[in-house]
Design a protein around this motif. Structure first.
Motif, PDB file in Angstrom:
ATOM      1  N   GLN A 163     -11.424 -11.962 -15.750  1.00 59.63           N
ATOM      2  CA  GLN A 163     -11.549 -11.352 -14.417  1.00 59.63           C
ATOM      3  C   GLN A 163     -10.486 -11.879 -13.452  1.00 59.63           C
ATOM      4  OE1 GLN A 163     -15.459 -10.584 -12.819  1.00 59.63           O
ATOM      5  NE2 GLN A 163     -14.833 -11.281 -10.780  1.00 59.63           N
ATOM      6  N   GLN A 217      -7.010 -10.552 -14.435  1.00 62.78           N
ATOM      7  CA  GLN A 217      -6.876  -9.119 -14.099  1.00 62.78           C
ATOM      8  C   GLN A 217      -6.671  -8.966 -12.594  1.00 62.78           C
ATOM      9  OE1 GLN A 217     -10.363  -7.094 -15.590  1.00 62.78           O
ATOM     10  NE2 GLN A 217      -9.635  -7.120 -17.700  1.00 62.78           N
ATOM     11  N   GLU A 272      -2.817  -7.955  -8.035  1.00 55.44           N
ATOM     12  CA  GLU A 272      -2.088  -8.317  -6.808  1.00 55.44           C
ATOM     13  C   GLU A 272      -0.582  -8.169  -7.041  1.00 55.44           C
ATOM     14  OE1 GLU A 272      -3.490  -9.097  -3.945  1.00 55.44           O
ATOM     15  OE2 GLU A 272      -5.535  -9.700  -4.430  1.00 55.44           O
ATOM     16  N   GLY A 328       0.292  -4.605  -7.584  1.00 53.94           N
ATOM     17  CA  GLY A 328      -0.001  -3.929  -6.308  1.00 53.94           C
ATOM     18  C   GLY A 328       1.137  -4.036  -5.301  1.00 53.94           C
ATOM     19  N   LYS A 388       2.849  -8.122   4.401  1.00 55.92           N
ATOM     20  CA  LYS A 388       1.688  -7.763   3.577  1.00 55.92           C
ATOM     21  C   LYS A 388       2.029  -7.885   2.089  1.00 55.92           C
ATOM     22  CE  LYS A 388      -1.726  -4.098   2.809  1.00 55.92           C
ATOM     23  NZ  LYS A 388      -1.708  -3.910   1.379  1.00 55.92           N
ATOM     24  N   GLU A 440       0.481 -10.351  -0.926  1.00 54.74           N
ATOM     25  CA  GLU A 440      -0.049  -9.973  -2.254  1.00 54.74           C
ATOM     26  C   GLU A 440       0.523 -10.919  -3.312  1.00 54.74           C
ATOM     27  OE1 GLU A 440      -2.151  -7.887  -1.551  1.00 54.74           O
ATOM     28  OE2 GLU A 440      -1.407  -6.255  -0.308  1.00 54.74           O
ATOM     29  N   LYS A 443      -5.253  -5.835 -18.441  1.00 54.32           N
ATOM     30  CA  LYS A 443      -5.551  -4.785 -17.461  1.00 54.32           C
ATOM     31  C   LYS A 443      -5.200  -5.266 -16.058  1.00 54.32           C
ATOM     32  CE  LYS A 443      -9.210  -2.037 -19.556  1.00 54.32           C
ATOM     33  NZ  LYS A 443      -9.571  -2.739 -20.795  1.00 54.32           N
ATOM     34  N   SER A 471      -5.764  -3.445 -11.791  1.00 50.88           N
ATOM     35  CA  SER A 471      -6.562  -2.389 -11.163  1.00 50.88           C
ATOM     36  C   SER A 471      -5.935  -1.004 -11.343  1.00 50.88           C
ATOM     37  CB  SER A 471      -6.752  -2.686  -9.678  1.00 50.88           C
ATOM     38  OG  SER A 471      -7.588  -1.694  -9.123  1.00 50.88           O
ATOM     39  N   SER A 472      -6.796  -0.070 -11.737  1.00 46.96           N
ATOM     40  CA  SER A 472      -6.403   1.331 -11.940  1.00 46.96           C
ATOM     41  C   SER A 472      -5.666   1.918 -10.739  1.00 46.96           C
ATOM     42  CB  SER A 472      -7.673   2.160 -12.197  1.00 46.96           C
ATOM     43  OG  SER A 472      -8.658   1.885 -11.210  1.00 46.96           O
ATOM     44  N   PHE A 496      -3.383   1.013  -8.814  1.00 45.28           N
ATOM     45  CA  PHE A 496      -1.945   0.831  -8.623  1.00 45.28           C
ATOM     46  C   PHE A 496      -1.106   1.679  -9.571  1.00 45.28           C
ATOM     47  CE2 PHE A 496      -3.929  -3.078  -6.937  1.00 45.28           C
ATOM     48  CZ  PHE A 496      -3.737  -2.744  -5.605  1.00 45.28           C
ATOM     49  N   ALA A 527     -11.062  -3.491  -1.641  1.00 46.54           N
ATOM     50  CA  ALA A 527     -10.856  -4.857  -2.142  1.00 46.54           C
ATOM     51  C   ALA A 527     -11.727  -5.839  -1.352  1.00 46.54           C
ATOM     52  CB  ALA A 527      -9.384  -5.231  -2.039  1.00 46.54           C
ATOM     53  N   MET A 570     -11.957   2.178  -8.122  1.00 45.64           N
ATOM     54  CA  MET A 570     -11.599   0.750  -8.147  1.00 45.64           C
ATOM     55  C   MET A 570     -12.783  -0.146  -8.464  1.00 45.64           C
ATOM     56  SD  MET A 570      -9.201   0.017  -4.858  1.00 45.64           S
ATOM     57  CE  MET A 570      -9.060  -1.756  -5.064  1.00 45.64           C
ATOM     58  N   SER A 623     -21.208  -6.364 -16.394  1.00 44.38           N
ATOM     59  CA  SER A 623     -21.906  -6.675 -15.141  1.00 44.38           C
ATOM     60  C   SER A 623     -23.125  -7.579 -15.304  1.00 44.38           C
ATOM     61  CB  SER A 623     -22.352  -5.397 -14.438  1.00 44.38           C
ATOM     62  OG  SER A 623     -21.268  -4.836 -13.771  1.00 44.38           O
ATOM     63  N   ASN A 673     -21.207  -2.804  -9.604  1.00 45.80           N
ATOM     64  CA  ASN A 673     -20.147  -1.850  -9.247  1.00 45.80           C
ATOM     65  C   ASN A 673     -20.689  -0.736  -8.344  1.00 45.80           C
ATOM     66  OD1 ASN A 673     -18.862  -3.435 -11.123  1.00 45.80           O
ATOM     67  ND2 ASN A 673     -18.503  -1.821 -12.635  1.00 45.80           N
ATOM     68  N   ILE A 723      -6.953   3.594 -17.149  1.00 45.25           N
ATOM     69  CA  ILE A 723      -7.012   2.204 -17.634  1.00 45.25           C
ATOM     70  C   ILE A 723      -6.570   2.083 -19.099  1.00 45.25           C
ATOM     71  CG2 ILE A 723      -8.738   1.511 -15.899  1.00 45.25           C
ATOM     72  CD1 ILE A 723     -10.770   1.180 -18.097  1.00 45.25           C
TER      73      ILE A 723
HETATM   74  N1  BYC Z   1      -9.182  -0.897 -13.042  1.00 47.98           N
HETATM   75  O1  BYC Z   1     -17.803  -4.021 -17.335  1.00 47.98           O
HETATM   76  P1  BYC Z   1     -16.914  -3.650 -16.201  1.00 47.98           P
HETATM   77  C1  BYC Z   1      -6.623  -5.782  -4.767  1.00 47.98           C
HETATM   78  C2  BYC Z   1     -12.334  -2.462 -16.727  1.00 47.98           C
HETATM   79  S1  BYC Z   1      -6.576  -5.971  -6.362  1.00 47.98           S
HETATM   80  C3  BYC Z   1      -8.884  -1.319 -14.290  1.00 47.98           C
HETATM   81  O2  BYC Z   1     -17.572  -3.115 -14.985  1.00 47.98           O
HETATM   82  P2  BYC Z   1     -16.123  -6.064 -14.806  1.00 47.98           P
HETATM   83  C4  BYC Z   1      -5.432  -5.484  -4.002  1.00 47.98           C
HETATM   84  C5  BYC Z   1     -12.871  -3.883 -16.851  1.00 47.98           C
HETATM   85  O3  BYC Z   1     -11.829  -4.809 -16.680  1.00 47.98           O
HETATM   86  C6  BYC Z   1      -8.043  -5.211  -6.943  1.00 47.98           C
HETATM   87  N2  BYC Z   1      -9.823  -1.742 -15.163  1.00 47.98           N
HETATM   88  O4  BYC Z   1     -15.945  -4.887 -15.855  1.00 47.98           O
HETATM   89  C7  BYC Z   1      -4.194  -5.940  -4.391  1.00 47.98           C
HETATM   90  C8  BYC Z   1     -13.443  -3.840 -18.244  1.00 47.98           C
HETATM   91  O5  BYC Z   1     -12.385  -3.914 -19.222  1.00 47.98           O
HETATM   92  P3  BYC Z   1     -12.106  -5.256 -20.135  1.00 47.98           P
HETATM   93  C9  BYC Z   1      -8.559  -5.951  -8.101  1.00 47.98           C
HETATM   94  C10 BYC Z   1     -11.095  -1.735 -14.726  1.00 47.98           C
HETATM   95  O6  BYC Z   1     -15.010  -7.023 -15.016  1.00 47.98           O
HETATM   96  C11 BYC Z   1      -3.051  -5.620  -3.689  1.00 47.98           C
HETATM   97  C12 BYC Z   1     -13.992  -2.433 -18.340  1.00 47.98           C
HETATM   98  O7  BYC Z   1     -13.292  -1.657 -17.384  1.00 47.98           O
HETATM   99  N3  BYC Z   1      -9.759  -6.668  -7.746  1.00 47.98           N
HETATM  100  O8  BYC Z   1      -7.682  -5.851  -4.338  1.00 47.98           O
HETATM  101  O9  BYC Z   1     -17.510  -6.589 -14.815  1.00 47.98           O
HETATM  102  C13 BYC Z   1      -3.134  -4.767  -2.554  1.00 47.98           C
HETATM  103  C14 BYC Z   1     -15.483  -2.368 -18.093  1.00 47.98           C
HETATM  104  O10 BYC Z   1     -15.815  -2.595 -16.710  1.00 47.98           O
HETATM  105  C15 BYC Z   1     -11.455  -1.325 -13.438  1.00 47.98           C
HETATM  106  C16 BYC Z   1     -10.367  -7.481  -8.621  1.00 47.98           C
HETATM  107  O11 BYC Z   1      -9.892  -7.652  -9.716  1.00 47.98           O
HETATM  108  C17 BYC Z   1     -10.444  -0.888 -12.580  1.00 47.98           C
HETATM  109  N4  BYC Z   1     -10.681  -0.446 -11.346  1.00 47.98           N
HETATM  110  O12 BYC Z   1     -15.942  -5.324 -13.384  1.00 47.98           O
HETATM  111  C18 BYC Z   1      -4.391  -4.327  -2.157  1.00 47.98           C
HETATM  112  C19 BYC Z   1     -11.623  -8.153  -8.128  1.00 47.98           C
HETATM  113  N5  BYC Z   1     -12.809  -1.427 -13.322  1.00 47.98           N
HETATM  114  O13 BYC Z   1     -11.661  -6.349 -19.229  1.00 47.98           O
HETATM  115  C20 BYC Z   1      -5.534  -4.694  -2.863  1.00 47.98           C
HETATM  116  C21 BYC Z   1     -12.304  -8.946  -9.189  1.00 47.98           C
HETATM  117  C22 BYC Z   1     -13.256  -1.869 -14.484  1.00 47.98           C
HETATM  118  O14 BYC Z   1     -13.379  -5.597 -20.819  1.00 47.98           O
HETATM  119  N6  BYC Z   1     -12.762  -8.149 -10.292  1.00 47.98           N
HETATM  120  N7  BYC Z   1     -12.250  -2.042 -15.338  1.00 47.98           N
HETATM  121  O15 BYC Z   1     -11.010  -4.822 -21.074  1.00 47.98           O
HETATM  122  C23 BYC Z   1     -13.971  -7.556 -10.371  1.00 47.98           C
HETATM  123  O16 BYC Z   1     -14.769  -7.607  -9.442  1.00 47.98           O
HETATM  124  C24 BYC Z   1     -14.352  -6.869 -11.654  1.00 47.98           C
HETATM  125  O17 BYC Z   1     -13.493  -7.320 -12.674  1.00 47.98           O
HETATM  126  C25 BYC Z   1     -14.332  -5.310 -11.584  1.00 47.98           C
HETATM  127  C26 BYC Z   1     -14.713  -4.789 -12.982  1.00 47.98           C
HETATM  128  C27 BYC Z   1     -15.336  -4.817 -10.566  1.00 47.98           C
HETATM  129  C28 BYC Z   1     -12.932  -4.794 -11.233  1.00 47.98           C
END
Ligand code: BYC
Length: 331
Positions: A53, A56, A61, A64, A87, A91, A122, A124-125, A127, A148, A213, A224, A237, A287
């Motif tokens: 996590q 990823q 970032e 992004g 900004k 990032e 992976k 974030s989708s 970007f 975010a 996202m 989850s 989510n 993704i």
């Molecule tokens: N995009 O079981 P799930 C930012 C994948 S950066 C791609 O729900 P999880 C910003 C997931 O990885 C934003 N892949 O997974 C920067 C998993 O695949 P793997 C990023 C996605 O981890 C610059 C599979 O789908 N923020 O904010 O429990 C400028 C099953 O999903 C996505 C973070 O990373 C996606 N959207 O929940 C501006 C925050 N969604 O790994 C802004 C921290 C799901 O098994 N991360 N997948 O191959 C999290 O909170 C969690 O990792 C997620 C996904 C909610 C993203």
């Protein structure tokens, strides 16, 4: 389906009775909101889930920076350019804090970079969509940083100390990012009819990808249940997606813009907005590497990495020279 690396998930959440004494003691600490620190014992799957996590997130970032970086040279005023530069630099800083947090779990920066550059990791989708007009910079700040923040504010309370502390700092900066995006949208929405149309077009293109996202629906989210048990995730989510919709729709109304969802309507009984179906097929395509910009993003990243090679080599050579000098002095 498109989940890799760590198998956690609804079917795999252990009850306390099934845990070893070490695992139970660990879970008790998590339940009592005691932070887990790098040198402490932790279940291997907890460590791997965090690395997945956090890395990823770090990659997101770093990648992004590209869609926004695309507009630095074309920002409409000097002030807008300075803000956007700051900004994008933020990032990069977020990526670095997060890589450092991941390194405390015993993975090297080189390994993480290798996973990103090879297309294995992976990010974030969101970007993988293009920034076609200046209004897209407003929409990214408002919607993408808004999403975010929704996701990351609760992560300040996550169970792993270094991640939680990195999130505190990141969230402060994200709220400035969100406000600058909304400010761009406000100016455009109150501008000429053409400018307002640009803002509407950006909202039309970024709305659905922003909802994606938050990840797959709770029923499809593989990680989850276990991640929430370990407080690596605080909310599901779908919970966060709903909060985002509830918060953002009135902001769109204030701008006089229309959210591109004919099924969107306030549900007084639930106290939330109902919204239309998300195109999960599109999400899984993105993704899996087939979004509009995936290949371009990766190519640009690998090029930047190669062009920075001499800096890394020079830093290594300097560190080796310094260490040799210190050794000679001590002898
Ligand atoms: N995009 O079981 P799930 C930012 C994948 S950066 C791609 O729900 P999880 C910003 C997931 O990885 C934003 N892949 O997974 C920067 C998993 O695949 P793997 C990023 C996605 O981890 C610059 C599979 O789908 N923020 O904010 O429990 C400028 C099953 O999903 C996505 C973070 O990373 C996606 N959207 O929940 C501006 C925050 N969604 O790994 C802004 C921290 C799901 O098994 N991360 N997948 O191959 C999290 O909170 C969690 O990792 C997620 C996904 C909610 C993203």
């Amino acid at each position: 389906m498109y989940a890799q690396m760590v198998k956690t998930g609804v079917d795999h959440v252990q009850s306390k009775e099934e845990m070893s004494p070490e695992e139970r003691a660990f879970q008790d600490r998590v339940d009592q909101d005691i932070k887990i620190e790098p040198k402490e014992w932790m279940p291997e799957a907890y460590r791997k889930t965090l690395i997945r996590q956090i890395s990823q997130h770090a990659h997101s970032e770093i990648i992004g920076m590209q869609p926004e970086g695309n507009w630095i040279t074309r920002a409409p005023t000097l002030e807008r350019k300075a803000i956007l530069l700051a900004k994008v630099q933020d990032e990069a800083g977020h990526g670095l804090y997060l890589y450092c947090a991941a390194e405390t779990l015993g993975v090297s920066r080189d390994e993480l970079m290798g996973q990103l550059n090879s297309g294995k990791a992976k990010y974030s989708s969101i970007f993988n969509y293009p920034t076609l007009t200046w209004a897209d910079i407003g929409a990214i700040g408002w919607l993408v940083d808004g999403a975010a923040i929704m996701n990351q504010v609760p992560l300040q309370r996550c169970s792993y100390g270094p991640y939680s502390r990195a999130m505190i700092r990141i969230c402060k900066e994200e709220s400035f990012h969100q406000r600058q995006g909304y400010d761009i949208m406000t100016k455009l929405a109150r501008g000429t009819p053409e400018q307002k149309q640009m803002a509407q077009d950006a909202l039309n293109r970024w709305w659905w990808p922003s909802l994606m996202m938050f990840g797959p629906s709770d029923a499809e989210s593989v990680h989850s249940a276990q991640s929430m048990r370990w407080k690596i995730k605080i909310n599901s989510n779908d919970e966060l997606r709903q909060k985002f919709v509830d918060q953002t729709v009135p902001q769109a109304e204030y701008l006089g813009l229309t959210v591109p969802d004919p099924d969107l309507k306030w549900n007084a009984e639930r106290g939330h907005y109902d919204f239309g179906a998300i195109s999960w097929d599109e999400f899984y395509q993105v993704i899996a590497g087939n979004g509009p910009c995936n290949r371009d993003r990766l190519r640009t990243r690998v090029k930047a990495y190669e062009e920075g090679r001499w800096v890394r080599e020079a830093a290594d050579a300097y560190a080796a020279k310094k260490a040799a000098r210190a050794k000679a002095k001590a002898a």
